[in-house]
Scaffold this motif. Structure first.
Motif, PDB file in Angstrom:
ATOM      1  N   ALA A 146      33.585  35.631  45.113  1.00 24.46           N
ATOM      2  CA  ALA A 146      32.795  36.608  44.351  1.00 24.46           C
ATOM      3  C   ALA A 146      33.315  38.028  44.602  1.00 24.46           C
ATOM      4  O   ALA A 146      33.431  38.836  43.675  1.00 24.46           O
ATOM      5  N   MET A 147      33.652  38.325  45.852  1.00 27.65           N
ATOM      6  CA  MET A 147      34.174  39.661  46.179  1.00 27.65           C
ATOM      7  C   MET A 147      35.498  39.930  45.460  1.00 27.65           C
ATOM      8  O   MET A 147      35.762  41.040  45.007  1.00 27.65           O
ATOM      9  N   ALA A 148      36.344  38.894  45.381  1.00 24.05           N
ATOM     10  CA  ALA A 148      37.631  39.052  44.685  1.00 24.05           C
ATOM     11  C   ALA A 148      37.394  39.302  43.192  1.00 24.05           C
ATOM     12  O   ALA A 148      38.065  40.149  42.577  1.00 24.05           O
TER      13      ALA A 148
ATOM     14  N   GLU B 201      34.666  40.606  41.885  1.00 24.55           N
ATOM     15  CA  GLU B 201      34.132  41.976  41.797  1.00 24.55           C
ATOM     16  C   GLU B 201      35.283  42.981  41.744  1.00 24.55           C
ATOM     17  O   GLU B 201      35.278  43.913  40.957  1.00 24.55           O
ATOM     18  N   LYS B 202      36.255  42.758  42.617  1.00 25.05           N
ATOM     19  CA  LYS B 202      37.402  43.674  42.701  1.00 25.05           C
ATOM     20  C   LYS B 202      38.170  43.700  41.382  1.00 25.05           C
ATOM     21  O   LYS B 202      38.708  44.752  40.990  1.00 25.05           O
TER      22      LYS B 202
ATOM     23  N   VAL C  97      29.667  39.032  38.542  1.00 29.97           N
ATOM     24  CA  VAL C  97      29.725  37.755  39.253  1.00 29.97           C
ATOM     25  C   VAL C  97      28.562  37.648  40.225  1.00 29.97           C
ATOM     26  O   VAL C  97      28.057  38.663  40.703  1.00 29.97           O
ATOM     27  N   VAL C  98      28.133  36.439  40.478  1.00 25.82           N
ATOM     28  CA  VAL C  98      27.117  36.206  41.506  1.00 25.82           C
ATOM     29  C   VAL C  98      27.442  34.874  42.174  1.00 25.82           C
ATOM     30  O   VAL C  98      27.887  33.932  41.510  1.00 25.82           O
TER      31      VAL C  98
END
Lengths: 403, 403
Positions: free
Chosen positions: A82-84, A86-87, A92-93
């Motif tokens: 999810a963090m990737a 977001e980047k 995304v969740v």
């Protein structure tokens, strides 16, 4: 607008670079106008590391606590993916198994999905979020964390595809599809464009590692449009479906299973109920029996031979020896130097001579057959393990001559 | 039968050996006929390792996903501790924050506990289970995982003790109680048998690291019987309560806070509302201001000096410089070479001369005082950081002569 479920295994998210590779596949799919649900497994060796940690403290922990521990593996993966994403600038969740509504039975370590409560999923999809779901895990009716056992993330993905009526369920792996034989073993192995659920199922239970049979069974039951493809190369994989368009090939694949052992019980009384007694004893200890061969009775006695998974052999022999007097055999013998080689293909239902062609190939390669088992779309033989690679190649060459 | 809440920090469960040490403390308490709820933090460096993993993928991840990731730290600890207790032969169950009913607000990364739904907890205790709860985490109203921020596990433990009306809440640390000063700094530092909530609170906000002030505030509010003690040595620690039995000591402790910087805004107009403008700007960015000193106006201007946490200094200076025209000062100056030294004790309320005794000790040690701040039970001074160790020793010697 389509809804696509994509599943990525542990090696596909093993490090930051690979997590980004997955993030790009997912966001490309989303950018093409699709709703996307992503199922991920634990990163690379995470599960093994956690098991190691547990064993250091308690070699025999309760399965409930083991599930609490192991489920963190996927929780790490979903948050990192999810963090990737977001980047990369996409909405995304991430959802754990319980957040995604996976309700299971209470068989910790090997749970079955009972149902999926899709309220949260639907809600996130309606907000146009890419939804990342932790595979392999769920919640039982006591609100305890459960895990689905081997191949669990495949099953999570197929179940999600079924319950959300997804247009496609893509299983990304480190191979680019289903092959006619293990490409590492057989030089001329060919990637299949299509395969039926039944063929895939027989391949899965015959030692092919691509998809777990639980997930294939579920895909067949709910008519999920399944595709096996590579997370590293962007090209079409193998489509698994109910009926394939043209039945070009007589057989779809040759599979080898080395995780097998043969057990024989000798000089059993030739009376009804003996086989039932033996196999019910093994079933009670959850030992799966595969090929069964019963000798023709002579002198009022008979022999029964059968195969079990290699790692169940010692337990099976012990159970049988402990109960030898109840069913009346003289001796239990076992052999752990065998392999099972199978050919699978719906085409053989309508073609005679498939079995004889297989046996001919083995004969020409001077490979002795110990046992034979057949189903409508599969023929399996038990041979010496030392011959198994040679056997797979000989059979593959006979049915699928090099292009 | 008593109900005891025991909390163990990350260093107390850092490896298998320490997990067993904790398991023995817990099971001994249980074997004495008590109900036991245990709150644990993430093992040793787990949280730092997870943060590192996240930063590798996204230097600025959403706080929601960060909470999904970080909460696995405690989930690992609870399962491992439960496995150790299983090995010792006691009935035990681990609960994540959401399983234990911790409902929080949605301020990811720094959530506040709203309420605790104790149904599951009560149920497990009635089954005579030792209950292991993951500290630091909860669930918001959207079913998303949250974390409580710094000192969160202490707060989890105190909140559980409050809501279950526990007879005692024991906070196990790597020191054996609350000392009159940091024992690493002051040779004659003495362990206190008892301390009041207010004194503990003033010590916590004055740089003493033993308990986080959020947990002490909560313990005071709900009259939780709190004890700080060592997880390595089996001996009584320090009891924190509303009123201590005998007020033997004039002051309870000397604390040092090096995480402090001084900022001055010079030549402000000597008109009403200037201080309000300055401090509301800083409050809006969540910068806590501690000691404030305002010079006596002359030539219609005044100076305002105050302290902020060291790591907020640059941001505070920038905010003030950006807004200098709106409140009309001439210049912002800052000093990051200062320390705050405080004495705390309810006894000083009824004794005059405490402040002068403190100033006398500093004077004799030739230490210059930059700023002074007092509350009912605390006196703080700002001095050069280079003098801070000398100052703590001088003050400690003045109030608590070596035995």
């Amino acid at each position: 607008m389509s809804l696509i479920v994509q599943k990525f295994g542990g090696s596909s998210v093993a490090n930051a670079e690979r997590v980004y590779n997955v993030a790009r596949i997912v966001t490309d799919t989303y950018a093409q106008g699709n709703n996307v649900i992503v199922v991920v497994s634990a990163q690379g060796d995470t599960t093994d590391d956690l098991i190691e940690k547990a064993k250091e403290i308690n070699p025999n922990p309760s399965k409930r606590e083991m599930d609490v521990l192991l489920s963190v593996g996927e929780q790490i993966s979903i948050s990192l993916l999810a963090m990737a994403i977001e980047k990369l600038g996409y909405p995304v969740v991430s959802l754990t198994g319980w957040q995604a509504g996976f309700m299971t039975d209470s068989n910790h370590g090997n749970s079955r999905i009972r149902r999926i409560l899709t309220e949260r999923l639907d809600n996130e999809l309606s907000k146009k979020n890419i939804v990342i779901v932790a595979g392999f895990q769920g919640l039982n009716k006591y609100d305890d964390i459960t895990t689905l056992g081997r191949g669990g993330s495949d099953t999570s993905a197929v179940a999600l595809a079924a319950v959300t009526h997804a247009d496609k369920c893509q299983i990304f792996t480190d191979v680019d599809g289903v092959y006619t034989a293990d490409p590492r073993l057989v030089k001329g192995a060919v990637k299949l464009d299509e395969i039926t659920f039944d063929e895939m199922l027989e391949l899965a239970t015959s030692g092919a590692q691509v998809l777990h049979n639980r997930s294939v069974e579920m895909a067949k039951k709910y008519s999920v449009n399944l595709e096996v493809l590579s997370s590293l190369e962007r090209k079409p994989g193998t489509i698994v479906k109910e009926v394939v368009s043209v039945e070009k090939m007589l057989i779809k694949g040759v599979a080898r299973d080395d995780n097998v052992a043969r057990i024989s019980v000798l000089n059993l009384p030739d009376t009804p109920g003996v086989a039932f007694k033996i196999f019910s004893l093994l079933a009670a200890r959850k030992i799966n029996v595969d090929i069964i061969l019963q000798s023709i009775g002579r002198d009022n006695t008979k022999d029964i031979s059968f195969t079990v998974p290699l790692d169940n052999m010692d337990l099976a022999v012990q159970i049988l020896n402990d109960n030898l007097s109840t069913f009346g055999g003289s001796k239990v013998v076992s052999d752990d130097t065998v392999s099972k080689v199978s050919i699978v293909g719906a085409g053989m239902q309508t073609h005679s001579g498939v079995a004889s062609k297989m046996f001919e190939a083995l004969s020409e390669a001077r490979i002795n057959i110990h046992m034979i088992s057949t189903s409508e779309i599969k023929i399996s033989v038990l041979i010496d393990r030392a011959d198994s690679a040679k056997a797979v190649n000989a059979i593959h060459d006979a049915f699928m001559p090099a292009k």
